[in-house]
Design an enzyme around this catalytic site. Structure first.
Site, PDB file in Angstrom:
ATOM      1  CB  SER A 126      25.935  -0.993  -2.765  1.00 13.66           C
ATOM      2  OG  SER A 126      25.965   0.294  -2.181  1.00 13.66           O
ATOM      3  CB  SER A 128      23.391   2.426  -0.132  1.00 15.19           C
ATOM      4  OG  SER A 128      24.517   3.142  -0.599  1.00 15.19           O
ATOM      5  CE  LYS A 183      26.175   4.542   2.840  1.00 16.37           C
ATOM      6  NZ  LYS A 183      25.287   3.504   2.250  1.00 16.37           N
ATOM      7  CB  SER A 287      21.243   3.100   2.989  1.00 17.38           C
ATOM      8  OG  SER A 287      22.405   3.829   3.307  1.00 17.38           O
TER       9      SER A 287
END
Length: 322
Positions: A126, A128, A183, A287
């Site tokens: 993705s 994010s 992350k 995100s």
């Protein structure tokens, strides 16, 4: 054994097909662990049972051939046709069910050790973490940076480096541990952070922001405001959309430590519980992270991401990153 091996391979294909088709969620770590144990069993059986039997059979063939030659020589026959080498090779050859089990054990063992204790590859699914990581980046994760953990159960047995603010971390999604997330760590246990008006403050100290040139996002074919954010000596790039409120789309869906965060129209303020971490994506307004589902427990940590080893759409992406 051939029948048993065939059944095991059928089970493996069935499991893999269901995983691929989305009928159930696979656990690659567990599968690799089971494959290592099964092939180890075959390898031990080959080394201590089946190979000695074949060697004994080959020795018996050689003895019988020698006795036959001696008997023929006593009868005055010296020219004897023999295909001893061919017969011996056939007897010593591994059957298919050993070749595809015991023969694969060293390779599977190496993959298991490398993936469990050293480095594990991941693919970024993705956006994010844009602009640091793009969709399609194939990255390496250092599994021992934060310490050595037992495979499958993810139990830490040896400490190494502590988690630091600014680290790009791969972890098991707290809502569904069968899924891996990536992350950036923005707050450590005991920290109090506030994310409001697109600005991050940790323990009362704002993270410095430096305006950069706008970032062009291929997927949406548009530009986004880009900044350089710094944690200590770790600068990294982030994207924010000033036209959106910091609380855009945010929902207090914490099923644990719900009293650790306070949500307002401007954003969120949290005090990180012991043994947990607060993480955010670098693409701040695109995100879903700790602002939405809470903190990452230490036992969910997989490792520290540090290198893009391939992106088939853009090989220039290869290299290390902050």
């Amino acid at each position: 054994m051939a029948t048993l091996t065939g059944i095991l391979y059928a089970c493996l294909l069935f499991y893999g097909a269901g995983w691929y088709l989305g009928r159930w969620t696979g656990n690659f770590s567990l599968l690799l662990f089971i494959l290592t144990l099964v092939t180890l069993g075959y390898w031990l059986a080959e080394r201590y049972v089946f190979l000695p039997r074949r060697l004994a059979a080959a020795g018996s063939i050689e003895t019988q051939d020698a006795n036959r030659r001696a008997e023929l020589q006593r009868m005055g026959i010296t020219q004897v046709d023999s295909n001893l080498a061919e017969a011996r090779d056939k007897v010593l050859a591994q059957p298919w069910w050993l070749d595809w089990t015991a023969g694969l054990f060293p390779v599977i063992l190496i993959v298991f050790v490398l993936r469990s204790f050293l480095f594990e590859p991941f693919k970024i699914p993705s956006g994010s973490m844009i602009p640091t990581l793009e969709i399609g980046d194939l990255i390496l994760v250092n599994k021992f940076h934060y310490g050595v953990r037992l495979p499958v159960i993810n139990k830490k047995i040896i400490d190494n480096n502590p988690v630091a603010r600014g680290d790009v971390m791969v972890f098991r999604y707290p809502v569904d541990p069968s899924i891996d997330f990536i992350k950036r760590v923005v707050a450590l246990p005991g920290d109090t952070l506030t994310y409001a008006n697109q600005k991050l403050t940790v323990n009362g100290v704002p993270a410095p922001l430096e305006r950069l040139d706008d970032y062009y996002e291929e997927d949406r074919r548009g530009y986004s405001p880009q900044f350089r954010e710094t944690f200590g000596d770790k600068p990294h790039r982030i994207l924010v959309e000033p036209r959106l409120p910091s609380s855009y789309g945010m929902r207090a869906r914490l099923n644990k430590h719900a009293d650790a965060c306070t949500y307002t129209a401007e954003g969120v303020t949290c005090t990180v519980p012991a043994g947990h971490y607060f993480v955010m994506g670098d693409n701040r307004d695109n995100s879903e992270d700790s602002r939405f589902w809470g903190f990452v427990p230490d036992e969910n940590i997989v490792g520290r991401a540090f290198f893009v080893w391939m992106n088939f759409g853009n090989v220039k992406r290869i290299g290390s990153f902050q």
